[in-house]
Enzyme design. Structure first.
Site, PDB file in Angstrom:
ATOM      1  N   HIS A   9       0.832  -1.206   0.000  1.00 54.48           N
ATOM      2  CA  HIS A   9       0.000   0.000   0.000  1.00 54.48           C
ATOM      3  C   HIS A   9       0.864   1.253   0.000  1.00 54.48           C
ATOM      4  O   HIS A   9       1.579   1.513   0.973  1.00 54.48           O
ATOM      5  CB  HIS A   9      -0.886  -0.038   1.254  1.00 54.48           C
ATOM      6  CG  HIS A   9      -1.809   1.123   1.392  1.00 54.48           C
ATOM      7  ND1 HIS A   9      -1.803   1.956   2.473  1.00 54.48           N
ATOM      8  CD2 HIS A   9      -2.776   1.577   0.563  1.00 54.48           C
ATOM      9  CE1 HIS A   9      -2.744   2.874   2.320  1.00 54.48           C
ATOM     10  NE2 HIS A   9      -3.347   2.672   1.182  1.00 54.48           N
ATOM     11  N   ARG A  10       0.840   2.012  -1.088  1.00 52.38           N
ATOM     12  CA  ARG A  10       1.693   3.197  -1.286  1.00 52.38           C
ATOM     13  C   ARG A  10       3.174   2.796  -1.195  1.00 52.38           C
ATOM     14  O   ARG A  10       4.009   3.554  -0.706  1.00 52.38           O
ATOM     15  CB  ARG A  10       1.387   4.293  -0.259  1.00 52.38           C
ATOM     16  CG  ARG A  10      -0.097   4.604  -0.093  1.00 52.38           C
ATOM     17  CD  ARG A  10      -0.370   5.680   0.937  1.00 52.38           C
ATOM     18  NE  ARG A  10      -1.794   5.715   1.303  1.00 52.38           N
ATOM     19  CZ  ARG A  10      -2.326   6.485   2.240  1.00 52.38           C
ATOM     20  NH1 ARG A  10      -1.555   7.323   2.915  1.00 52.38           N
ATOM     21  NH2 ARG A  10      -3.608   6.436   2.521  1.00 52.38           N
ATOM     22  N   GLU A  36       0.478  -0.871  -4.787  1.00 49.53           N
ATOM     23  CA  GLU A  36      -0.644   0.062  -4.916  1.00 49.53           C
ATOM     24  C   GLU A  36      -0.100   1.474  -4.786  1.00 49.53           C
ATOM     25  O   GLU A  36       0.772   1.743  -3.941  1.00 49.53           O
ATOM     26  CB  GLU A  36      -1.658  -0.188  -3.795  1.00 49.53           C
ATOM     27  CG  GLU A  36      -2.965   0.593  -3.914  1.00 49.53           C
ATOM     28  CD  GLU A  36      -3.010   1.954  -3.223  1.00 49.53           C
ATOM     29  OE1 GLU A  36      -4.020   2.656  -3.376  1.00 49.53           O
ATOM     30  OE2 GLU A  36      -2.016   2.334  -2.532  1.00 49.53           O
ATOM     31  N   ASP A  38      -1.255   5.964  -5.686  1.00 50.80           N
ATOM     32  CA  ASP A  38      -2.336   6.914  -5.972  1.00 50.80           C
ATOM     33  C   ASP A  38      -1.879   7.862  -7.074  1.00 50.80           C
ATOM     34  O   ASP A  38      -0.812   8.461  -6.970  1.00 50.80           O
ATOM     35  CB  ASP A  38      -2.647   7.709  -4.704  1.00 50.80           C
ATOM     36  CG  ASP A  38      -2.905   6.798  -3.520  1.00 50.80           C
ATOM     37  OD1 ASP A  38      -3.931   6.116  -3.520  1.00 50.80           O
ATOM     38  OD2 ASP A  38      -2.052   6.747  -2.593  1.00 50.80           O
ATOM     39  N   HIS A  51      -0.848  10.693  -2.462  1.00 46.28           N
ATOM     40  CA  HIS A  51      -2.166  10.361  -1.919  1.00 46.28           C
ATOM     41  C   HIS A  51      -3.074  11.562  -1.734  1.00 46.28           C
ATOM     42  O   HIS A  51      -4.202  11.596  -2.215  1.00 46.28           O
ATOM     43  CB  HIS A  51      -2.007   9.618  -0.586  1.00 46.28           C
ATOM     44  CG  HIS A  51      -3.320   9.278   0.032  1.00 46.28           C
ATOM     45  ND1 HIS A  51      -3.982  10.130   0.901  1.00 46.28           N
ATOM     46  CD2 HIS A  51      -4.129   8.210  -0.125  1.00 46.28           C
ATOM     47  CE1 HIS A  51      -5.128   9.579   1.257  1.00 46.28           C
ATOM     48  NE2 HIS A  51      -5.247   8.419   0.654  1.00 46.28           N
ATOM     49  N   GLU A 111      -4.407   3.551  -8.364  1.00 46.64           N
ATOM     50  CA  GLU A 111      -5.661   4.136  -7.871  1.00 46.64           C
ATOM     51  C   GLU A 111      -5.786   5.555  -8.407  1.00 46.64           C
ATOM     52  O   GLU A 111      -4.955   6.418  -8.094  1.00 46.64           O
ATOM     53  CB  GLU A 111      -5.691   4.145  -6.333  1.00 46.64           C
ATOM     54  CG  GLU A 111      -6.999   4.757  -5.849  1.00 46.64           C
ATOM     55  CD  GLU A 111      -7.061   5.010  -4.346  1.00 46.64           C
ATOM     56  OE1 GLU A 111      -6.231   4.485  -3.586  1.00 46.64           O
ATOM     57  OE2 GLU A 111      -7.971   5.766  -3.959  1.00 46.64           O
ATOM     58  N   LYS A 113      -6.981   9.058  -8.153  1.00 50.96           N
ATOM     59  CA  LYS A 113      -7.452   9.902  -7.047  1.00 50.96           C
ATOM     60  C   LYS A 113      -8.193  11.099  -7.623  1.00 50.96           C
ATOM     61  O   LYS A 113      -7.710  12.223  -7.614  1.00 50.96           O
ATOM     62  CB  LYS A 113      -6.252  10.382  -6.216  1.00 50.96           C
ATOM     63  CG  LYS A 113      -5.890   9.436  -5.096  1.00 50.96           C
ATOM     64  CD  LYS A 113      -6.760   9.624  -3.864  1.00 50.96           C
ATOM     65  CE  LYS A 113      -6.368   8.664  -2.747  1.00 50.96           C
ATOM     66  NZ  LYS A 113      -7.309   7.615  -2.421  1.00 50.96           N
ATOM     67  N   ASP A 231       0.363  -2.163   4.394  1.00 50.33           N
ATOM     68  CA  ASP A 231       1.564  -1.332   4.581  1.00 50.33           C
ATOM     69  C   ASP A 231       2.774  -2.208   4.940  1.00 50.33           C
ATOM     70  O   ASP A 231       3.900  -1.720   4.975  1.00 50.33           O
ATOM     71  CB  ASP A 231       1.358  -0.346   5.746  1.00 50.33           C
ATOM     72  CG  ASP A 231       0.219   0.635   5.501  1.00 50.33           C
ATOM     73  OD1 ASP A 231      -0.122   0.881   4.331  1.00 50.33           O
ATOM     74  OD2 ASP A 231      -0.331   1.160   6.499  1.00 50.33           O
TER      75      ASP A 231
HETATM   76  O1  G3P Z   1      -6.360   1.372  -2.790  1.00 53.92           O
HETATM   77  C1  G3P Z   1      -6.561   1.088  -1.447  1.00 53.92           C
HETATM   78  C2  G3P Z   1      -6.413   2.297  -0.586  1.00 53.92           C
HETATM   79  O2  G3P Z   1      -5.242   2.957  -0.951  1.00 53.92           O
HETATM   80  C3  G3P Z   1      -7.582   3.233  -0.701  1.00 53.92           C
HETATM   81  O3  G3P Z   1      -7.531   4.262   0.208  1.00 53.92           O
HETATM   82  O4  G3P Z   1      -7.010   6.509   0.998  1.00 53.92           O
HETATM   83  O5  G3P Z   1      -5.293   4.714   1.185  1.00 53.92           O
HETATM   84  O6  G3P Z   1      -5.856   5.666  -1.033  1.00 53.92           O
HETATM   85  P1  G3P Z   1      -6.358   5.341   0.342  1.00 53.92           P
HETATM   86 MG    MG Z   2      -4.684   4.417  -2.399  1.00 52.67          MG
END
Ligand code: G3P
Ligand code: MG
Length: 244
Positions: A9-10, A36, A38, A51, A111, A113, A231
């Site tokens: 995640h990120r 993943e 953004d 993000h 993702e 945004k 994470d």
């Molecule tokens: O893609 C999963 C997650 O990243 C979605 O929420 O706010 O962390 O981008 P956020």
């Molecule tokens: Mg995200």
């Protein structure tokens, strides 16, 4: 059945400043099989990985991404907020991540945004970049903006899409079919084993986010999810190794 995706995640955002090349590289070292990130757009139309719509939290600059040119953005320190050791990190361009991942076997979850600040042309620009790198079969585009997902599917039926949502979507596999989506990127509270099974019967994958507790990871793996967004890709890699 294909292997469960270990989606960082990120990047490895527990260990490095989120959405930086350092975080992406570290996630590969820690055993992630997907990343993943953004995607947003600068004032001059460049695709960048960050993000928040505002630059403040991760760079200290009190402007929106949408108000900033790429040249201005590249001056900003995107690492010190996390730890001064990362002061040389910049807000990356999408193509830098594609270059990093292309020679590996990793998949990418991009993702979009665009739920708060609209970025006209974002879908077209992201798809063009994915195709330029020949990576259409290794990318899942996700978004909380489902109009955007529909548009992506129309423009590029060959690229998978994932529906991001927080809670309570009724029979989300039916909704997925309606909008041509391939996966459910559900907040992890919105995942029950029977739903995972019903979705799988219809060829729809669950990729819950953001799961950092090993106990929760275990439950979701037992339920049969196709991937987990975390994470801590190292923790998930450990659990997946135990299971195999
Ligand atoms: O893609 C999963 C997650 O990243 C979605 O929420 O706010 O962390 O981008 P956020
Ligand atoms: Mg995200």
């Amino acid at each position: 059945m294909s292997a469960v995706l270990n989606i960082a995640h990120r990047g490895a955002s527990a260990y490095c400043p989120e959405n930086t090349l350092a975080a992406f590289r570290r996630s590969i070292e820690l055993g992630a099989t997907a990343i993943e990130t953004d995607v947003q757009m600068t004032l001059d139309g460049q695709l960048v990985l960050i993000h928040d719509e505002e630059l403040l939290r991760t760079t200290g600059c009190s402007k929106l991404v949408a108000e900033t040119t790429m040249q201005e953005l590249r001056q900003l320190d995107a690492g010190s907020w996390f730890d001064p050791a990362f002061m040389d990190e910049r807000v990356p361009a999408l193509h830098e991540l594609l270059e990093l991942v292309k020679p590996t076997s990793l998949q990418l979850n991009l993702e979009l945004k665009n739920g708060v600040v609209p970025y006209p042309g974002l879908e077209e620009a992201v798809i063009e970049e994915i195709r330029r790198f020949g990576m259409a079969d290794r990318v899942i585009i996700s978004s909380f903006n489902h109009y955007s997902l529909m548009q992506c599917k129309r423009l590029a039926p060959e690229i998978r899409t994932g529906i991001l949502y927080m809670e309570g979507l009724y029979e989300p596999w039916e909704y997925a079919r309606r909008i041509g989506a391939d996966a459910l990127h559900a907040y992890y509270y919105a995942v029950l084993p029977e739903w995972v099974a019903q979705a799988a019967e219809r060829g729809v994958a669950y990729h819950p986010f953001t799961v950092n507790e090993p106990e929760v990871m275990r439950k979701l793996l037992d339920a049969g999810v196709a991937g987990i967004i975390t994470d801590y890709p190292d923790v998930l890699a450990g659990l997946l190794a135990e299971k195999n």
